[in-house]
Design an enzyme around this catalytic site. Structure first.
Site, PDB file in Angstrom:
ATOM      1  N   ILE A  13       4.056 -20.280  17.491  1.00  0.00           N
ATOM      2  CA  ILE A  13       2.688 -20.744  17.221  1.00  0.00           C
ATOM      3  C   ILE A  13       1.806 -19.583  16.793  1.00  0.00           C
ATOM      4  N   ASP A  33       2.954  -7.735  20.136  1.00  0.00           N
ATOM      5  CA  ASP A  33       4.103  -8.561  20.500  1.00  0.00           C
ATOM      6  C   ASP A  33       5.231  -7.660  21.004  1.00  0.00           C
ATOM      7  N   ILE A  59       2.201  -6.960  26.834  1.00  0.00           N
ATOM      8  CA  ILE A  59       0.843  -7.284  27.315  1.00  0.00           C
ATOM      9  C   ILE A  59       0.636  -6.868  28.775  1.00  0.00           C
ATOM     10  N   ALA A  80       3.745 -15.336  25.659  1.00  0.00           N
ATOM     11  CA  ALA A  80       4.225 -15.929  26.910  1.00  0.00           C
ATOM     12  C   ALA A  80       5.738 -16.006  26.859  1.00  0.00           C
ATOM     13  N   THR A 121      -1.039 -24.929  27.959  1.00  0.00           N
ATOM     14  CA  THR A 121      -0.177 -26.080  27.724  1.00  0.00           C
ATOM     15  C   THR A 121      -0.607 -27.277  28.562  1.00  0.00           C
ATOM     16  N   ASP A 122      -0.251 -28.466  28.076  1.00  0.00           N
ATOM     17  CA  ASP A 122      -0.528 -29.668  28.874  1.00  0.00           C
ATOM     18  C   ASP A 122       0.367 -29.749  30.108  1.00  0.00           C
ATOM     19  N   GLU A 123       1.425 -28.927  30.152  1.00  0.00           N
ATOM     20  CA  GLU A 123       2.353 -29.000  31.291  1.00  0.00           C
ATOM     21  C   GLU A 123       1.705 -28.587  32.608  1.00  0.00           C
ATOM     22  N   TYR A 148       8.006 -22.100  34.541  1.00  0.00           N
ATOM     23  CA  TYR A 148       7.179 -21.874  33.333  1.00  0.00           C
ATOM     24  C   TYR A 148       5.781 -22.454  33.505  1.00  0.00           C
ATOM     25  N   LYS A 152       1.978 -20.689  33.775  1.00  0.00           N
ATOM     26  CA  LYS A 152       0.895 -20.973  32.819  1.00  0.00           C
ATOM     27  C   LYS A 152      -0.336 -21.489  33.572  1.00  0.00           C
ATOM     28  N   LEU A 204      21.046 -34.759  23.988  1.00  0.00           N
ATOM     29  CA  LEU A 204      19.903 -35.407  24.633  1.00  0.00           C
ATOM     30  C   LEU A 204      20.026 -35.247  26.144  1.00  0.00           C
ATOM     31  N   TYR A 205      18.982 -34.700  26.768  1.00  0.00           N
ATOM     32  CA  TYR A 205      19.025 -34.545  28.226  1.00  0.00           C
ATOM     33  C   TYR A 205      18.897 -35.916  28.882  1.00  0.00           C
TER      34      TYR A 205
HETATM   35  P1  NAD Z   1       7.392 -18.382  21.544  1.00  0.00           P
HETATM   36  O1  NAD Z   1       8.355 -18.208  22.666  1.00  0.00           O
HETATM   37  O2  NAD Z   1       7.875 -18.877  20.235  1.00  0.00           O
HETATM   38  O3  NAD Z   1       6.643 -16.985  21.260  1.00  0.00           O
HETATM   39  C1  NAD Z   1       6.201 -16.163  22.289  1.00  0.00           C
HETATM   40  C2  NAD Z   1       5.913 -14.791  21.693  1.00  0.00           C
HETATM   41  O4  NAD Z   1       5.392 -13.942  22.751  1.00  0.00           O
HETATM   42  C3  NAD Z   1       7.153 -14.072  21.150  1.00  0.00           C
HETATM   43  O5  NAD Z   1       6.857 -13.487  19.891  1.00  0.00           O
HETATM   44  C4  NAD Z   1       7.447 -12.992  22.189  1.00  0.00           C
HETATM   45  O6  NAD Z   1       8.077 -11.848  21.643  1.00  0.00           O
HETATM   46  C5  NAD Z   1       6.054 -12.677  22.693  1.00  0.00           C
HETATM   47  N1  NAD Z   1       6.068 -12.117  24.054  1.00  0.00           N
HETATM   48  C6  NAD Z   1       6.760 -12.560  25.129  1.00  0.00           C
HETATM   49  N2  NAD Z   1       6.525 -11.757  26.192  1.00  0.00           N
HETATM   50  C7  NAD Z   1       5.650 -10.803  25.781  1.00  0.00           C
HETATM   51  C8  NAD Z   1       5.026  -9.697  26.409  1.00  0.00           C
HETATM   52  N3  NAD Z   1       5.264  -9.424  27.706  1.00  0.00           N
HETATM   53  N4  NAD Z   1       4.189  -8.932  25.687  1.00  0.00           N
HETATM   54  C9  NAD Z   1       3.947  -9.200  24.378  1.00  0.00           C
HETATM   55  N5  NAD Z   1       4.531 -10.225  23.728  1.00  0.00           N
HETATM   56  C10 NAD Z   1       5.361 -11.019  24.412  1.00  0.00           C
HETATM   57  O7  NAD Z   1       6.238 -19.304  22.131  1.00  0.00           O
HETATM   58  P2  NAD Z   1       5.346 -20.425  21.418  1.00  0.00           P
HETATM   59  O8  NAD Z   1       6.039 -21.713  21.488  1.00  0.00           O
HETATM   60  O9  NAD Z   1       4.870 -19.903  20.126  1.00  0.00           O
HETATM   61  O10 NAD Z   1       4.129 -20.487  22.451  1.00  0.00           O
HETATM   62  C11 NAD Z   1       2.983 -19.654  22.283  1.00  0.00           C
HETATM   63  C12 NAD Z   1       1.941 -20.012  23.325  1.00  0.00           C
HETATM   64  O11 NAD Z   1       1.571 -21.380  23.197  1.00  0.00           O
HETATM   65  C13 NAD Z   1       2.431 -19.851  24.760  1.00  0.00           C
HETATM   66  O12 NAD Z   1       1.370 -19.345  25.528  1.00  0.00           O
HETATM   67  C14 NAD Z   1       2.774 -21.269  25.197  1.00  0.00           C
HETATM   68  O13 NAD Z   1       2.629 -21.423  26.600  1.00  0.00           O
HETATM   69  C15 NAD Z   1       1.724 -22.051  24.444  1.00  0.00           C
HETATM   70  N6  NAD Z   1       2.058 -23.446  24.117  1.00  0.00           N
HETATM   71  C16 NAD Z   1       3.227 -23.745  23.467  1.00  0.00           C
HETATM   72  C17 NAD Z   1       3.486 -25.061  23.097  1.00  0.00           C
HETATM   73  C18 NAD Z   1       4.736 -25.432  22.337  1.00  0.00           C
HETATM   74  O14 NAD Z   1       4.971 -26.604  22.078  1.00  0.00           O
HETATM   75  N7  NAD Z   1       5.579 -24.485  21.921  1.00  0.00           N
HETATM   76  C19 NAD Z   1       2.560 -26.072  23.408  1.00  0.00           C
HETATM   77  C20 NAD Z   1       1.389 -25.731  24.091  1.00  0.00           C
HETATM   78  C21 NAD Z   1       1.135 -24.408  24.426  1.00  0.00           C
HETATM   79  O1  DAU Z   2       4.023 -29.651  26.324  1.00  0.00           O
HETATM   80  C1  DAU Z   2       3.890 -28.354  25.829  1.00  0.00           C
HETATM   81  C2  DAU Z   2       5.169 -27.561  26.073  1.00  0.00           C
HETATM   82  O2  DAU Z   2       6.125 -28.063  25.140  1.00  0.00           O
HETATM   83  C3  DAU Z   2       4.988 -26.067  25.923  1.00  0.00           C
HETATM   84  O3  DAU Z   2       4.141 -25.605  26.945  1.00  0.00           O
HETATM   85  C4  DAU Z   2       6.335 -25.336  25.995  1.00  0.00           C
HETATM   86  O4  DAU Z   2       6.152 -23.957  25.714  1.00  0.00           O
HETATM   87  C5  DAU Z   2       7.276 -25.942  24.977  1.00  0.00           C
HETATM   88  O5  DAU Z   2       8.558 -25.341  25.094  1.00  0.00           O
HETATM   89  C6  DAU Z   2       7.394 -27.446  25.198  1.00  0.00           C
HETATM   90  O6  DAU Z   2       8.016 -27.720  26.466  1.00  0.00           O
HETATM   91  P1  DAU Z   2       9.141 -28.860  26.625  1.00  0.00           P
HETATM   92  O7  DAU Z   2       9.964 -28.529  27.795  1.00  0.00           O
HETATM   93  O8  DAU Z   2       8.520 -30.210  26.523  1.00  0.00           O
HETATM   94  O9  DAU Z   2       9.930 -28.617  25.222  1.00  0.00           O
HETATM   95  P2  DAU Z   2      11.489 -28.547  24.842  1.00  0.00           P
HETATM   96  O10 DAU Z   2      11.544 -28.360  23.369  1.00  0.00           O
HETATM   97  O11 DAU Z   2      12.246 -27.606  25.689  1.00  0.00           O
HETATM   98  O12 DAU Z   2      11.980 -30.016  25.196  1.00  0.00           O
HETATM   99  C7  DAU Z   2      11.330 -31.184  24.688  1.00  0.00           C
HETATM  100  C8  DAU Z   2      11.980 -32.402  25.346  1.00  0.00           C
HETATM  101  O13 DAU Z   2      13.323 -32.529  24.868  1.00  0.00           O
HETATM  102  C9  DAU Z   2      12.083 -32.306  26.857  1.00  0.00           C
HETATM  103  O14 DAU Z   2      11.927 -33.612  27.412  1.00  0.00           O
HETATM  104  C10 DAU Z   2      13.526 -31.830  27.085  1.00  0.00           C
HETATM  105  C11 DAU Z   2      14.280 -32.482  25.942  1.00  0.00           C
HETATM  106  N1  DAU Z   2      15.463 -31.763  25.419  1.00  0.00           N
HETATM  107  C12 DAU Z   2      15.342 -30.433  25.130  1.00  0.00           C
HETATM  108  C13 DAU Z   2      16.404 -29.743  24.574  1.00  0.00           C
HETATM  109  C14 DAU Z   2      16.292 -28.255  24.266  1.00  0.00           C
HETATM  110  C15 DAU Z   2      16.626 -32.468  25.130  1.00  0.00           C
HETATM  111  O15 DAU Z   2      16.727 -33.693  25.378  1.00  0.00           O
HETATM  112  N2  DAU Z   2      17.669 -31.786  24.571  1.00  0.00           N
HETATM  113  C16 DAU Z   2      17.623 -30.454  24.276  1.00  0.00           C
HETATM  114  O16 DAU Z   2      18.612 -29.906  23.750  1.00  0.00           O
END
Ligand code: NAD
Ligand code: DAU
Length: 332
Positions: A13, A33, A59, A80, A121-123, A148, A152, A204-205
């Site tokens: 992101i 990063d 960080i 993160a 995150t909404d989690e 996780y 957060k 699929l989990y």
């Molecule tokens: P990501 O895992 O793709 O990227 C995380 C980045 O942070 C990486 O580039 C990593 O190298 C860097 N990083 C990790 N530890 C670090 C440290 N100690 N110091 C500096 N850099 C560090 O994650 P993402 O999916 O892009 O998520 C980004 C943010 O958005 C997170 O805070 C996550 O909680 C939040 N978020 C993610 C989602 C989602 O669907 N992916 C949804 C809502 C919120």
């Molecule tokens: O809701 C926001 C969150 O969304 C963020 O805070 C997290 O950083 C991001 O990773 C994501 O969390 P989830 O756990 O929801 O995402 P993930 O992609 O791991 O899984 C999405 C759904 O799919 C979840 O119900 C688990 C399921 N899953 C995941 C994997 C990797 C499967 O069924 N099969 C899989 O192989």
């Protein structure tokens, strides 16, 4: 023009945010990063060198963070440990990065009186029943399930305390599940797309009934920019685009869009403590700040995402075998 420090800007992101900022503002960006397994400098490829610079660092490194924060106007904190499954295998980097790292950033923005936006995150709200008419709002009580999401949640509470106790000028946003380009292959949608590209089957989990509220990463980032521009300090805004889908439906759609039979997937071991459903009510963001998503058609957004992974194999390929080996060891 502002000088913006983006933590985690080489991840999914954060890197899309940097692109969005370059395209939509005249700001200068420094990315801080650590380049963990989830960060890749190639993700920032092609961006203008006079506007985007990458600093590799942690960080949680107080001295490094202090020096960088002092030279910028605004900190946008994405960095993160972000993957639930990894947090179940080893929670320790989650505590260090998500809690200690956020603490160091907050101390630096307090010392230097800088504006701060916290990405969350909404989690943090836990999960909902499938038939619950309620969705998460800014007043839903925190109830995180995993290492996780609990770290957060803890980082959000640190921000709120620094606002109240020290007057830090911070806003917070809590977003639902993002999809789009540059997402790591450990995550649900890229894992299934790349499995199919490799001639394998989606995994699929459990029964696949769990619901996630999908939003395109550019919609997340347009909302973040809007909150930075117009949000009130100390306030939280939920970001979502009314994108609820269960996992089974998403896997079947990926298979259909990739020309496969819709039932060509495997059920695998469920995630421990697997949250059932997330759903965001983004009324506040829409009404108070006038934000609206652009990507309302999930099928079209998913088709674009599939095309991106088909065209960018060199980006994700180095991570694929290692990621699948970790899943295989867990029966997933
Ligand atoms: P990501 O895992 O793709 O990227 C995380 C980045 O942070 C990486 O580039 C990593 O190298 C860097 N990083 C990790 N530890 C670090 C440290 N100690 N110091 C500096 N850099 C560090 O994650 P993402 O999916 O892009 O998520 C980004 C943010 O958005 C997170 O805070 C996550 O909680 C939040 N978020 C993610 C989602 C989602 O669907 N992916 C949804 C809502 C919120
Ligand atoms: O809701 C926001 C969150 O969304 C963020 O805070 C997290 O950083 C991001 O990773 C994501 O969390 P989830 O756990 O929801 O995402 P993930 O992609 O791991 O899984 C999405 C759904 O799919 C979840 O119900 C688990 C399921 N899953 C995941 C994997 C990797 C499967 O069924 N099969 C899989 O192989």
């Amino acid at each position: 023009m502002a000088r913006v420090l983006v933590t985690g800007g080489a991840g999914f992101i954060g890197s899309n945010f940097v692109r969005y900022v370059v395209e939509n503002t005249d700001d200068e960006v420094t990315v801080l990063d650590k380049l963990t397994y989830a960060g890749d400098p190639r993700t920032l490829g092609g961006l203008p060198e006079n506007r985007v610079r990458l600093v590799q660092g942690d960080i949680a490194d107080a001295g490094l963070v202090d020096g960088l924060v002092s030279g910028h106007d605004l900190v946008v904190h994405f960095a993160a440990e972000s993957h639930n499954d990894n947090s179940l295998r080893d929670p320790s980097p989650f505590v260090r990065t998500n809690l200690v790292g956020t603490f160091e950033l907050l101390e630096a923005v307090r010392r230097h009186e800088k504006r701060y936006h916290h990405i969350s995150t909404d989690e943090v709200y836990g999960d909902l029943e499938l038939d619950d008419p309620a969705r998460f709002t800014e007043t839903t009580p925190y109830n995180p399930s995993s290492p996780y999401s609990s770290t957060k949640a803890g980082s959000d509470l640190l921000v709120r305390a620094w606002v109240r106790s020290f007057g830090v000028q911070a806003t917070l946003s809590n977003c639902s599940n993002n999809y789009g380009p540059y997402q790591h292959v450990e995550k649900f949608i890229p894992r299934q797309i790349t499995n199919v590209i490799d001639g394998g089957r989606p995994k699929l989990y459990g029964a696949g009934e769990n619901v996630r509220d999908w939003i395109h990463v550019d919609d997340h980032n347009s909302a973040v920019l809007r909150i930075i521009e117009a949000g009130r300090a100390g306030e939280t805004y939920l970001i979502g685009a009314d994108g609820e889908q269960n996992n089974k439906d998403v896997v079947e759609l990926i298979l259909e869009l990739m020309g496969q039979s819709r039932d060509a997937y495997d059920h695998v071991t469920d995630r421990a403590g697997h949250d059932l459903r997330y759903a965001i009510d983004a009324t506040r963001l829409r009404t108070e700040l006038g934000w609206a998503p652009r990507f309302s058609n999930f099928r079209a957004g998913l088709a674009d995402t599939i095309a991106w992974y088909q065209a960018n194999e060199s980006w994700w390929r180095p991570q694929k075998a290692r990621t699948e080996a970790r899943y295989a060891a867990a029966g997933q």
